[in-house]
Scaffold this motif. Structure first.
Motif, PDB file in Angstrom:
ATOM      1  N   LEU A  73      16.480 -67.680   6.923  1.00 34.38           N
ATOM      2  CA  LEU A  73      17.315 -68.580   6.323  1.00 34.38           C
ATOM      3  C   LEU A  73      18.466 -68.978   7.457  1.00 34.38           C
ATOM      4  CD1 LEU A  73      18.118 -67.292   2.760  1.00 34.38           C
ATOM      5  CD2 LEU A  73      16.892 -69.560   3.351  1.00 34.38           C
ATOM      6  N   ILE A  74      18.880 -67.980   8.247  1.00 39.05           N
ATOM      7  CA  ILE A  74      19.895 -68.228   9.290  1.00 39.05           C
ATOM      8  C   ILE A  74      19.162 -69.047  10.039  1.00 39.05           C
ATOM      9  CG2 ILE A  74      21.156 -67.042  11.240  1.00 39.05           C
ATOM     10  CD1 ILE A  74      21.543 -64.712   9.073  1.00 39.05           C
ATOM     11  N   ASN A  75      17.691 -68.741  10.567  1.00 40.36           N
ATOM     12  CA  ASN A  75      17.055 -69.558  11.566  1.00 40.36           C
ATOM     13  C   ASN A  75      17.344 -71.162  11.309  1.00 40.36           C
ATOM     14  OD1 ASN A  75      16.361 -67.273  12.999  1.00 40.36           O
ATOM     15  ND2 ASN A  75      14.374 -67.090  12.348  1.00 40.36           N
ATOM     16  N   ALA A  76      16.852 -71.464  10.103  1.00 38.50           N
ATOM     17  CA  ALA A  76      16.707 -72.672   9.847  1.00 38.50           C
ATOM     18  C   ALA A  76      18.186 -73.391   9.731  1.00 38.50           C
ATOM     19  CB  ALA A  76      16.280 -72.819   8.231  1.00 38.50           C
ATOM     20  N   LEU A  77      19.368 -72.737   9.114  1.00 39.70           N
ATOM     21  CA  LEU A  77      20.501 -73.233   9.195  1.00 39.70           C
ATOM     22  C   LEU A  77      21.236 -73.376  10.567  1.00 39.70           C
ATOM     23  CD1 LEU A  77      21.979 -71.032   6.262  1.00 39.70           C
ATOM     24  CD2 LEU A  77      21.373 -73.683   6.042  1.00 39.70           C
ATOM     25  N   GLU A  78      20.811 -72.450  11.487  1.00 39.67           N
ATOM     26  CA  GLU A  78      21.451 -72.544  12.700  1.00 39.67           C
ATOM     27  C   GLU A  78      20.486 -73.944  13.535  1.00 39.67           C
ATOM     28  OE1 GLU A  78      22.054 -69.361  16.437  1.00 39.67           O
ATOM     29  OE2 GLU A  78      19.996 -69.391  15.625  1.00 39.67           O
ATOM     30  N   ALA A  79      19.310 -74.041  13.124  1.00 35.60           N
ATOM     31  CA  ALA A  79      18.619 -75.281  13.856  1.00 35.60           C
ATOM     32  C   ALA A  79      19.175 -76.430  13.444  1.00 35.60           C
ATOM     33  CB  ALA A  79      17.087 -75.157  13.360  1.00 35.60           C
ATOM     34  N   ASN A  80      19.894 -76.477  12.139  1.00 32.93           N
ATOM     35  CA  ASN A  80      20.626 -77.703  11.566  1.00 32.93           C
ATOM     36  C   ASN A  80      22.045 -77.876  11.793  1.00 32.93           C
ATOM     37  OD1 ASN A  80      18.470 -79.144  10.117  1.00 32.93           O
ATOM     38  ND2 ASN A  80      18.434 -77.310   8.855  1.00 32.93           N
TER      39      ASN A  80
END
Length: 159
Positions: A73-80
């Motif tokens: 989840l952090i990976n996706a949120l960081e990418a955004n």
């Protein structure tokens, strides 16, 4: 009993099943998955409690999901651009996560979306029925929580 007659138990079961079929709790909010929004709110509530940053393990504990799930989840949120990671200066194995300004803005907007939804529900049901619904849902929660504690006592001790 006539074929059209339903016991109260069956009516309750059918009513609960309608919520499952509606998938209302699985709908995206502002284009983000519910799990992503939950993580953002977890970080926001942590900040309210005085934690500007949180370890992945703490987020995992609060959301009741595994650390690898939190990391995805952090990976996706960081990418955004909604969260950022910081390596702990005293222990490089520890990663701290915090909301960015953009992440904070998304949580503010999501909070408004939720508030608007519940305001609409109160308007639809009316104040009196809304109060009764709150009372009944609180009782339902207490019933199932107590039942769960009896069936699996170790669950309650971890919280």
């Amino acid at each position: 009993m006539e074929p059209g007659d339903l016991t109260t138990e069956r009516k309750l079961l059918r009513a609960f099943m309608k919520f499952k079929r509606a998938d209302w709790h699985e709908r995206s909010v502002l284009g983000y998955k519910p799990s992503e929004i939950k993580l953002l709110f977890c970080l926001r509530f942590g900040r309210i409690e005085g934690l500007e940053e949180m370890k992945v393990s703490e987020i995992s504990r609060r959301l009741h999901v595994t650390s690898p799930t939190v990391t995805q989840l952090i990976n996706a949120l960081e990418a955004n651009g909604l969260v950022e990671r910081n390596i702990d200066s005293t222990d490089r194995r520890v990663v701290q996560v915090r909301l960015t300004e953009q992440g904070d803005e998304v949580t503010r907007k999501a909070k408004e979306v939720f508030a608007d939804s519940f305001r609409g529900l109160v308007e639809f049901l009316g104040e009196e029925d809304s109060e009764k619904l709150v009372e009944l849902l609180t009782k339902v929660f207490a019933y199932y929580n107590e039942k769960d504690m009896i069936l699996s006592p170790s669950k309650g001790s971890a919280e």
